[in-house]
Design an enzyme around this catalytic site. Sequence first.
Site, PDB file in Angstrom:
ATOM      1  N   GLU A 170      31.826 -12.074 -24.850  1.00  0.00           N
ATOM      2  CA  GLU A 170      30.878 -11.311 -24.875  1.00  0.00           C
ATOM      3  C   GLU A 170      29.761 -11.552 -24.266  1.00  0.00           C
ATOM      4  O   GLU A 170      29.387 -10.971 -25.172  1.00  0.00           O
ATOM      5  CB  GLU A 170      31.890 -10.551 -25.851  1.00  0.00           C
ATOM      6  N   GLU A 202      43.288 -10.410 -24.775  1.00  0.00           N
ATOM      7  CA  GLU A 202      43.626  -9.412 -25.318  1.00  0.00           C
ATOM      8  C   GLU A 202      44.639  -8.392 -24.888  1.00  0.00           C
ATOM      9  O   GLU A 202      43.960  -6.639 -25.087  1.00  0.00           O
ATOM     10  CB  GLU A 202      42.613  -8.778 -26.136  1.00  0.00           C
TER      11      GLU A 202
HETATM   12  C1  HXH Z   1      37.537  -6.995 -27.853  1.00  0.00           C
HETATM   13  N1  HXH Z   1      36.166  -6.265 -28.168  1.00  0.00           N
HETATM   14  C2  HXH Z   1      37.293  -8.491 -29.102  1.00  0.00           C
HETATM   15  O1  HXH Z   1      37.118  -9.471 -28.181  1.00  0.00           O
HETATM   16  C3  HXH Z   1      38.718  -8.703 -30.215  1.00  0.00           C
HETATM   17  O2  HXH Z   1      37.898  -8.914 -31.019  1.00  0.00           O
HETATM   18  C4  HXH Z   1      38.214  -7.306 -31.393  1.00  0.00           C
HETATM   19  O3  HXH Z   1      38.996  -7.239 -32.044  1.00  0.00           O
HETATM   20  C5  HXH Z   1      39.025  -6.182 -29.888  1.00  0.00           C
HETATM   21  C6  HXH Z   1      38.047  -5.403 -28.630  1.00  0.00           C
HETATM   22  C7  HXH Z   1      36.453  -5.361 -26.841  1.00  0.00           C
HETATM   23  C8  HXH Z   1      34.817  -4.555 -27.042  1.00  0.00           C
HETATM   24  C9  HXH Z   1      34.192  -4.899 -26.024  1.00  0.00           C
HETATM   25  C10 HXH Z   1      32.865  -3.842 -25.793  1.00  0.00           C
HETATM   26  C11 HXH Z   1      32.981  -2.866 -26.525  1.00  0.00           C
HETATM   27  C12 HXH Z   1      34.069  -1.850 -27.669  1.00  0.00           C
HETATM   28  C13 HXH Z   1      35.481  -3.214 -27.738  1.00  0.00           C
HETATM   29  O4  HXH Z   1      31.615  -2.059 -26.808  1.00  0.00           O
HETATM   30  C14 HXH Z   1      31.973  -0.532 -27.352  1.00  0.00           C
HETATM   31  C15 HXH Z   1      30.732  -0.142 -28.245  1.00  0.00           C
HETATM   32  C16 HXH Z   1      31.009   1.166 -27.396  1.00  0.00           C
HETATM   33  C17 HXH Z   1      31.469   1.888 -26.503  1.00  0.00           C
HETATM   34  C18 HXH Z   1      31.376   1.462 -25.487  1.00  0.00           C
HETATM   35  C19 HXH Z   1      31.643   0.126 -25.321  1.00  0.00           C
END
Ligand code: HXH
Length: 327
Positions: free
Chosen positions: A130, A238
Amino acid sequence: MIRKLHASYRDYFPIGAAVNTKTIQSHKETIINHFSSITAENEMKPQYFHPSEHVYNFEQGDIIADFAAENNMLLRGHTLIWHNQTPDWFFTDQGKPVSRELVLKRMREHINTIMGHYIGRTYCWDVVNEAVSDKAADPCLRKTPWLDAIGEDYIEHAFKFAREADPNAVLFYNDYNECDPVKSQKIYSLVKSLIDGGVPVDGIGMQGHWDIYLPQIDNIKRAIELYASLGVKLQITELDVSLFRFEDGTSYQEAPNELLEKQAEKYGKIFELLREYKDLFTGVTFWGVSDDTTWLSDFPFKGRKNWPLLFDDQQKPKMAFERIMNF
Ligand code: HXH
């Protein structure tokens, strides 16, 4: 007779699931029956492995690695360099501003020690997770403590350290919203510039946190073709298909049948597409085993129940399972 998901996809790609130290017990049969690869949902993140400087804790990760080995499953490493679930000590130096050199040194030791510990057991790693920003107006790289401390070349250093630590591991760049036309272009540019500069990136991990409406299949297809044009391996790392649009806070006690039907249809189309591109894909991993333990029942709304996976709260196969099994 159990029809096994991974066996049906034997001629296509390994099918994986994110697990944790609880689900490998509570969901053992489902995992063994249907999946041929696992990823630790949390236990192999920096927070768990490397809580403070020179202190490593491999206990939880090893439990998961042992489970994979005992059951002849592949193990995907997730994740080494990320801005979340990473302790602050990496970026501090006794109250002084931390130097680039010190953070690079810590990064190298971190990658070396973790990949070294699992050498021969993890066949691939999400080296950087990310790192790209979401909005069109923002610079390509997300503002993170890694970027602040090291500079834009932190990503190439991470991949070089990873290759050095385990020359046989397949090294992935992993990201979400990977089918969004704006973001996919940024991910493409980043990985292209890395590859052009001789940085050892082997693959792009498309997280695949999707819902029954978005992304549209055409956008998934476009992203796959864009990334594939770089000559890298691809994985869906994922996968889950939420019943809700991201910003929709509606909640239900039971999953409405009509939404489960839409979900089955979406999963059906996704897998049809992935089968079409089977030569590009070296793995498809679901972010969980069954609906009772999905992270999406706490995100983005705490306690809003979701049903994004192939198996229901009782670990029974859902319509979506049937749909992707029949081809
Ligand atoms: C994934 N991110 C990760 O790779 C994984 O390690 C984790 O267990 C779950 C999902 C997804 C993700 C990316 C950005 C994000 C949230 C989830 O950011 C936000 C936070 C708050 C609101 C909107 C987006």
